[in-house]
Design an enzyme around this catalytic site. Structure first.
Site, short mmCIF file in Angstrom:
data_model
loop_
_atom_site.label_atom_id
_atom_site.label_comp_id
_atom_site.label_asym_id
_atom_site.label_seq_id
_atom_site.Cartn_x
_atom_site.Cartn_y
_atom_site.Cartn_z
N ASP A 157 0.84 -1.20 0.00
CA ASP A 157 0.00 0.00 0.00
C ASP A 157 0.87 1.25 0.00
OD1 ASP A 157 -2.93 1.14 0.82
OD2 ASP A 157 -1.36 2.29 1.81
N LYS B 230 -2.90 5.74 -4.15
CA LYS B 230 -4.01 6.66 -3.87
C LYS B 230 -3.78 7.99 -4.57
CE LYS B 230 -3.76 4.70 0.76
NZ LYS B 230 -2.31 4.54 0.96
N HIS C 65 -7.53 9.48 -1.92
CA HIS C 65 -6.86 9.52 -0.62
C HIS C 65 -7.72 10.20 0.45
CE1 HIS C 65 -2.55 9.38 1.15
NE2 HIS C 65 -3.43 9.29 2.11
N TYR D 84 2.94 9.90 -0.55
CA TYR D 84 4.06 9.36 0.23
C TYR D 84 5.40 9.60 -0.47
CZ TYR D 84 0.29 6.60 2.45
OH TYR D 84 -0.86 6.18 3.07
P1 NAP Z 1 0.88 1.76 11.89
O1 NAP Z 1 1.09 0.62 10.94
O2 NAP Z 1 -0.30 1.74 12.80
O3 NAP Z 1 2.15 1.94 12.83
C1 NAP Z 1 3.43 2.08 12.32
C2 NAP Z 1 4.37 2.34 13.51
O4 NAP Z 1 4.44 1.17 14.34
C3 NAP Z 1 5.77 2.64 13.07
O5 NAP Z 1 6.28 3.62 13.95
C4 NAP Z 1 6.51 1.31 13.26
O6 NAP Z 1 7.87 1.56 13.55
C5 NAP Z 1 5.80 0.74 14.46
N1 NAP Z 1 5.76 -0.74 14.47
C6 NAP Z 1 5.36 -1.55 13.45
N2 NAP Z 1 5.33 -2.82 13.84
C7 NAP Z 1 5.73 -2.85 15.12
C8 NAP Z 1 5.89 -3.90 16.08
N3 NAP Z 1 5.63 -5.17 15.77
N4 NAP Z 1 6.33 -3.56 17.32
C9 NAP Z 1 6.58 -2.27 17.65
N5 NAP Z 1 6.45 -1.23 16.79
C10 NAP Z 1 6.01 -1.52 15.54
O7 NAP Z 1 0.83 3.17 11.12
P2 NAP Z 1 0.78 3.63 9.63
O8 NAP Z 1 2.05 3.34 8.93
O9 NAP Z 1 0.35 5.04 9.65
O10 NAP Z 1 -0.40 2.77 8.97
C11 NAP Z 1 -0.18 1.62 8.18
C12 NAP Z 1 -0.32 1.93 6.71
O11 NAP Z 1 -1.63 2.49 6.43
C13 NAP Z 1 0.60 3.04 6.19
O12 NAP Z 1 1.94 2.62 6.04
C14 NAP Z 1 -0.06 3.43 4.92
O13 NAP Z 1 0.19 2.50 3.88
C15 NAP Z 1 -1.53 3.39 5.34
N6 NAP Z 1 -2.01 4.73 5.80
C16 NAP Z 1 -3.00 5.32 5.08
C17 NAP Z 1 -3.50 6.54 5.47
C18 NAP Z 1 -4.60 7.17 4.67
O14 NAP Z 1 -4.90 8.36 4.89
N7 NAP Z 1 -5.22 6.44 3.77
C19 NAP Z 1 -3.01 7.21 6.59
C20 NAP Z 1 -1.98 6.59 7.32
C21 NAP Z 1 -1.52 5.36 6.92
P3 NAP Z 1 9.07 1.04 12.59
O15 NAP Z 1 8.72 1.37 11.16
O16 NAP Z 1 10.24 1.84 13.10
O17 NAP Z 1 9.20 -0.43 12.85
#
Ligand code: NAP
Length: 281
Positions: free
Chosen positions: A43, A73, A106, A48
């Site tokens: 994704d 997106k 998005h 990004y």
């Molecule tokens: P998330 O997946 O909820 O959290 C990511 C955070 O958690 C990072 O700081 C990562 O650190 C840490 N992490 C990951 N696995 C871990 C584990 N097993 N133990 C401890 N820490 C851990 O947040 P997100 O990246 O915002 O959301 C996921 C995806 O959703 C995004 O990458 C993106 O593709 C999508 N997204 C979409 C929107 C939208 O508006 N549509 C908004 C936000 C995100 P490290 O990387 O340092 O390991």
């Protein structure tokens, strides 16, 4: 891997890999690590600024394109029919592919109806296998659902233990739209990785709080795309299909503890849009 079937019959992996806030120069390495770990759904988004890194990884990993489920997106600065069309061509080029598995709007700002018409055209031309939206609350989702020809297959919204999207999901379920979680770990906020309830439940299955949080969403029929730049965490985050969590009601109840956190997240979405160029990342 387990799959969901979208409203047009396309199968989508229930768990994928997100690259929001992955630096462009690190993205190829991260996606290659994720592919090696077993992830097949990726994704990304125009905003990004790392679509090229994703494209390079997919082109260089040695696996056929058809093995992957690729999502990007359209960002709000590309809203409107003509701009969206040009931006989709640009995304295809950066991603080094001639088709997308899923394309989302998005955020629901600007002329997103024009954006959606452009997406419908690509869909009909066979260049996108499924189209949908992201960050559409129930009102905007229902509006688009009622007044579009191709019904949104997915709505990607902030969904995690502290924000379970109960009302939004009722409407999506009614109209056959798959919910996909962004921020399945609440982006690490609100102490999710050390949350005592998640940790305690996880111990029963020899799993971490992170795995417990993902399993809760999977068992609630939510597609997840956790992000990590660390290979060990990538492994941990995909290792969530060998147990069934029994304490779902305790998890459902955890949402109330996130109320303070929710207010702050809603504010941050508004701040993202309320800038001179409507872009912050
Ligand atoms: P998330 O997946 O909820 O959290 C990511 C955070 O958690 C990072 O700081 C990562 O650190 C840490 N992490 C990951 N696995 C871990 C584990 N097993 N133990 C401890 N820490 C851990 O947040 P997100 O990246 O915002 O959301 C996921 C995806 O959703 C995004 O990458 C993106 O593709 C999508 N997204 C979409 C929107 C939208 O508006 N549509 C908004 C936000 C995100 P490290 O990387 O340092 O390991």
């Amino acid at each position: 891997m387990e799959y969901v079937t979208l409203n047009n019959g396309i199968k989508m992996p229930k768990l994928g890999y997100g690259v929001y806030q992955t630096a462009p120069e690190d993205t190829k390495r991260c996606v290659l690590d994720a592919i090696e770990t077993g992830y097949r759904s990726i994704d990304t988004a125009q905003a990004y600024q790392n679509e090229s890194g994703v494209g390079d990884a997919l082109a260089e990993c040695g696996l056929p394109r058809e093995e992957f489920f690729l999502t990007t997106k359209v960002w709000i600065t590309n809203a409107g029919y003509e701009k969206a069309k040009a931006s989709i061509e640009e995304s295809l080029k950066k991603l080094r592919t001639d088709y997308l598995d899923l394309l989302l709007i998005h955020q629901p700002f600007g002329d997103y109806y024009g954006t959606y018409r452009a997406m419908e055209e690509f869909y009909k031309a066979g260049k996108i296998r499924a189209i949908g939206v992201s960050n559409f609350g129930p009102d905007r989702y229902l509006d688009l659902e009622h007044f579009s020809e191709i019904k949104p297959a997915v709505n990607q919204v902030e969904t995690h233990v502290f924000q379970q999207q109960k009302t939004a999901r009722e409407y999506m379920q009614k109209y056959g739209c798959q919910i996909e979680s962004w921020g399945p770990f609440a982006e690490g906020k609100n102490g999710l990785f050390t949350n005592p309830v998640l940790t305690e439940i996880g111990k029963k299955y020899e799993k971490t709080a992170a795995q417990t949080a993902l399993r809760f969403l999977l068992q609630s029929d939510v597609v997840v795309i956790p992000k990590s730049v660390h290979k060990e965490r990538m492994k941990q985050n995909i290792d969530v299909f060998d147990f069934t969590q029994k304490d779902m009601s305790i998890m459902f109840a955890e949402e109330k503890k996130g109320e303070k956190y929710l207010c702050c997240m809603k504010k941050s979405i508004l701040e993202t849009v309320d800038t001179e160029q409507g872009i912050q990342f």
